[in-house]
Write a protein that holds these residues in place. Structure first.
Motif, PDB file in Angstrom:
ATOM      1  N   ALA A 162       0.838  -1.206   0.000  1.00  0.00           N
ATOM      2  CA  ALA A 162       0.000   0.000   0.000  1.00  0.00           C
ATOM      3  C   ALA A 162       0.872   1.256   0.000  1.00  0.00           C
ATOM      4  N   LEU A 163       1.980   1.184   0.714  1.00  0.00           N
ATOM      5  CA  LEU A 163       2.909   2.318   0.759  1.00  0.00           C
ATOM      6  C   LEU A 163       3.570   2.529  -0.601  1.00  0.00           C
ATOM      7  N   ALA A 164       3.991   1.435  -1.221  1.00  0.00           N
ATOM      8  CA  ALA A 164       4.610   1.542  -2.557  1.00  0.00           C
ATOM      9  C   ALA A 164       3.611   2.116  -3.556  1.00  0.00           C
ATOM     10  N   ARG A 165       2.355   1.682  -3.427  1.00  0.00           N
ATOM     11  CA  ARG A 165       1.340   2.183  -4.343  1.00  0.00           C
ATOM     12  C   ARG A 165       1.136   3.686  -4.159  1.00  0.00           C
ATOM     13  N   ALA A 166       1.176   4.135  -2.898  1.00  0.00           N
ATOM     14  CA  ALA A 166       1.026   5.566  -2.631  1.00  0.00           C
ATOM     15  C   ALA A 166       2.219   6.353  -3.178  1.00  0.00           C
ATOM     16  N   LEU A 167       3.407   5.727  -3.141  1.00  0.00           N
ATOM     17  CA  LEU A 167       4.613   6.429  -3.588  1.00  0.00           C
ATOM     18  C   LEU A 167       4.776   6.436  -5.106  1.00  0.00           C
ATOM     19  N   ALA A 168       4.042   5.550  -5.788  1.00  0.00           N
ATOM     20  CA  ALA A 168       4.234   5.392  -7.235  1.00  0.00           C
ATOM     21  C   ALA A 168       3.933   6.686  -8.000  1.00  0.00           C
ATOM     22  N   ILE A 169       2.988   7.449  -7.503  1.00  0.00           N
ATOM     23  CA  ILE A 169       2.621   8.674  -8.216  1.00  0.00           C
ATOM     24  C   ILE A 169       3.546   9.841  -7.865  1.00  0.00           C
ATOM     25  N   GLU A 170       4.635   9.542  -7.158  1.00  0.00           N
ATOM     26  CA  GLU A 170       5.594  10.552  -6.708  1.00  0.00           C
ATOM     27  C   GLU A 170       4.912  11.716  -6.007  1.00  0.00           C
ATOM     28  N   PRO A 171       4.254  11.429  -4.904  1.00  0.00           N
ATOM     29  CA  PRO A 171       3.556  12.491  -4.169  1.00  0.00           C
ATOM     30  C   PRO A 171       4.569  13.433  -3.523  1.00  0.00           C
ATOM     31  N   LYS A 172       4.108  14.643  -3.249  1.00  0.00           N
ATOM     32  CA  LYS A 172       4.975  15.613  -2.567  1.00  0.00           C
ATOM     33  C   LYS A 172       4.789  15.504  -1.055  1.00  0.00           C
ATOM     34  N   ILE A 173       3.713  14.844  -0.659  1.00  0.00           N
ATOM     35  CA  ILE A 173       3.403  14.660   0.751  1.00  0.00           C
ATOM     36  C   ILE A 173       2.822  13.263   0.934  1.00  0.00           C
ATOM     37  N   LEU A 174       3.248  12.588   1.989  1.00  0.00           N
ATOM     38  CA  LEU A 174       2.734  11.247   2.270  1.00  0.00           C
ATOM     39  C   LEU A 174       1.914  11.293   3.557  1.00  0.00           C
ATOM     40  N   LEU A 175       0.657  10.844   3.462  1.00  0.00           N
ATOM     41  CA  LEU A 175      -0.231  10.873   4.626  1.00  0.00           C
ATOM     42  C   LEU A 175      -0.570   9.443   5.022  1.00  0.00           C
ATOM     43  N   LEU A 176      -0.326   9.111   6.277  1.00  0.00           N
ATOM     44  CA  LEU A 176      -0.493   7.733   6.745  1.00  0.00           C
ATOM     45  C   LEU A 176      -1.461   7.733   7.921  1.00  0.00           C
ATOM     46  N   ASP A 177      -2.615   7.104   7.749  1.00  0.00           N
ATOM     47  CA  ASP A 177      -3.614   7.095   8.823  1.00  0.00           C
ATOM     48  C   ASP A 177      -3.633   5.741   9.527  1.00  0.00           C
ATOM     49  N   GLU A 178      -2.990   5.671  10.666  1.00  0.00           N
ATOM     50  CA  GLU A 178      -2.860   4.430  11.446  1.00  0.00           C
ATOM     51  C   GLU A 178      -2.496   3.257  10.532  1.00  0.00           C
ATOM     52  N   PRO A 179      -1.422   3.383   9.761  1.00  0.00           N
ATOM     53  CA  PRO A 179      -1.145   2.365   8.744  1.00  0.00           C
ATOM     54  C   PRO A 179      -0.849   0.984   9.330  1.00  0.00           C
ATOM     55  N   PHE A 180      -0.410   0.948  10.571  1.00  0.00           N
ATOM     56  CA  PHE A 180      -0.062  -0.342  11.172  1.00  0.00           C
ATOM     57  C   PHE A 180      -1.081  -0.763  12.230  1.00  0.00           C
ATOM     58  N   GLY A 181      -2.187  -0.048  12.287  1.00  0.00           N
ATOM     59  CA  GLY A 181      -3.174  -0.242  13.342  1.00  0.00           C
ATOM     60  C   GLY A 181      -3.784  -1.620  13.398  1.00  0.00           C
ATOM     61  N   ALA A 182      -3.869  -2.288  12.246  1.00  0.00           N
ATOM     62  CA  ALA A 182      -4.545  -3.586  12.231  1.00  0.00           C
ATOM     63  C   ALA A 182      -3.568  -4.753  12.423  1.00  0.00           C
ATOM     64  N   LEU A 183      -2.290  -4.442  12.624  1.00  0.00           N
ATOM     65  CA  LEU A 183      -1.289  -5.510  12.690  1.00  0.00           C
ATOM     66  C   LEU A 183      -0.936  -5.835  14.141  1.00  0.00           C
ATOM     67  N   ASP A 184      -0.389  -7.029  14.362  1.00  0.00           N
ATOM     68  CA  ASP A 184      -0.074  -7.355  15.753  1.00  0.00           C
ATOM     69  C   ASP A 184       1.235  -6.691  16.187  1.00  0.00           C
ATOM     70  N   ALA A 185       1.429  -6.655  17.513  1.00  0.00           N
ATOM     71  CA  ALA A 185       2.470  -5.812  18.117  1.00  0.00           C
ATOM     72  C   ALA A 185       3.866  -6.012  17.526  1.00  0.00           C
ATOM     73  N   LYS A 186       4.226  -7.277  17.326  1.00  0.00           N
ATOM     74  CA  LYS A 186       5.584  -7.574  16.848  1.00  0.00           C
ATOM     75  C   LYS A 186       5.783  -7.028  15.424  1.00  0.00           C
ATOM     76  N   VAL A 187       4.805  -7.257  14.592  1.00  0.00           N
ATOM     77  CA  VAL A 187       4.880  -6.800  13.208  1.00  0.00           C
ATOM     78  C   VAL A 187       4.906  -5.262  13.165  1.00  0.00           C
ATOM     79  N   ARG A 188       4.080  -4.654  13.978  1.00  0.00           N
ATOM     80  CA  ARG A 188       4.047  -3.176  14.058  1.00  0.00           C
ATOM     81  C   ARG A 188       5.409  -2.623  14.376  1.00  0.00           C
ATOM     82  N   GLN A 189       6.062  -3.254  15.364  1.00  0.00           N
ATOM     83  CA  GLN A 189       7.353  -2.765  15.799  1.00  0.00           C
ATOM     84  C   GLN A 189       8.373  -2.807  14.675  1.00  0.00           C
TER      85      GLN A 189
END
Ligand code: ADP
Ligand code: MG
Length: 364
Positions: A162-189
């Protein structure tokens, strides 16, 4: 997870200025007088409890939502006012909590999507798309998985796509809304460390929404602490942690113990509600800034009984109950604990090392 430097694309990004931003939904105030500068290339975290207005602020930066009209309300990207610009004109990349990947498209096609849907005149050639996607898949370290489908990826891998897809259009600003919120603690870290390294490499102005204080402290250059539609404090992780501007910030950024007291003279404070007259004071102390003695050493201390000792972990955690009936949490290194190895029901004397005192009538 190291990030490869060879494949890192260089980008230009933008600074963001928000002035006097208010947002109401019907009669409900979701943002009140928000003023904020985000520097070009900075990774800013918006940190606050659920409902504090983080997502609303992010959507206003993206152009998905507009602030209430006001004489001094303004949004500027690199000094240029863009208040009513549409999302596409703002050149922002967005990553949400729930991986909105296209299930019927391969990883490669998901990342390529933003390029393929461009109008024909602006669309890169098939070769250029291939090159760009390959570069991005290297950046997110999934180059071997280009032909997989989202269902064949782990949660953490999907968020990297999802991050790569957001970066593909070469944005000037990257906005991330709880991007790791659904993942378990170890993966988040793992992912947040990876995000920090990625940011060090691509330096794109990024705004990360999170309600997880550890995530904000570990990843961000600066943190905006939000509470009930307002900004409580803006500062580096060190500033908000060690110099909290309000009881709310102190409480939200880590465990604290609250003691009541009264102001005597100037900054002098006495513990206990029954102290002499004077302004009521709230005294906040982090668990690692408390000390325990097994005897009364004559210094100001609170008598308490040990309730629970937890030695599994980097620090020893000791819960005590004061004579006044308040529960207090103390943390200390194992070496220190070995000098006074207290156990349940022992009487101890708790002294305060580093305190923050708030006199105003704050509520937390
Ligand atoms: P956060 O992201 O910090 O959890 P939000 O910005 O999503 O908070 O929401 C802040 C408050 O505004 C919440 O109480 C939410 O219910 C309200 N809110 C957000 N969007 C809308 C909307 N479109 N209509 C009505 N209320 C909304
Ligand atoms: Mg939100």
């Amino acid at each position: 997870m190291p990030v490869r430097s060879k494949s890192a694309p260089r980008r230009t990004s933008l600074g963001i200025e928000l002035r006097s931003i208010n947002k109401t939904f019907g009669t409900y105030s979701a943002l009140r007088d928000v003023n904020l500068d985000i520097k070009d290339g900075e990774l800013m975290a918006l940190l606050g409890p659920s409902g504090s207005g983080k997502t609303t602020l992010l959507r206003i930066i993206a152009g998905l939502e507009f602030p209430d009209a006001g004489p001094s309300a303004a949004i500027l990207f690199n000094g240029e006012q863009i208040d009513f610009a549409k999302p596409a004109q703002r050149q922002v990349g967005f990553v949400f909590q729930h991986y909105a990947l296209f299930r019927t498209m391969s990883v490669f096609e998901n990342v390529a999507f933003g390029l393929r849907v461009r109008p024909k005149k602006l669309r890169p050639s098939e070769n250029a798309i291939r090159e760009k996607v390959t570069e991005l898949l290297q950046l997110i370290q999934l180059e071997g998985l280009a032909n997989r489908y989202p269902s064949q990826l782990s949660g953490g891998q999907r968020q990297r796509v999802a991050l790569a897809r957001a970066l593909a259009i070469e944005p000037k600003i990257l906005l991330l809304d709880e991007p790791f919120g659904a993942l378990d603690a170890k993966v988040r870290q793992g992912l947040r460390r990876w995000l920090r390294k990625l940011h060090d490499e691509i330096h794109i102005t990024s705004v990360l929404v999170t309600h997880d204080q550890e995530e904000a402290l570990e990843v961000a250059d600066r943190i905006v602490v939000m509470n009930q539609a307002r900004i409580e404090q803006v500062g580096t992780p060190d500033e908000v942690f060690h110099k909290p501007a309000s009881p709310f910030v102190m409480d939200f950024l880590g465990n604290v113990n609250l003691f009541h007291g009264r102001r005597l003279q100037g900054e002098q404070v006495a513990l206990g509600k029954s102290a002499e007259d004077g302004q009521a004071a709230k005294i906040f102390v982090r668990p690692h800034d408390l000390d325990l003695d097994v005897e009364d050493k004559g210094k100001p201390a609170i008598r308490a009984a040990v309730q629970r000792v937890q030695t599994a972990g980097a620090l020893v955690k000791i819960e005590v109950l004061t004579d006044a009936g308040e529960t207090v949490n103390v943390e200390m290194p194992h070496e220190r604990f070995r000098l006074t190895p207290v156990k349940k029901d022992d009487v101890v004397f708790v002294s305060l090392r580093d305190v923050r005192v708030f006199f105003e009538d704050y509520s937390i």
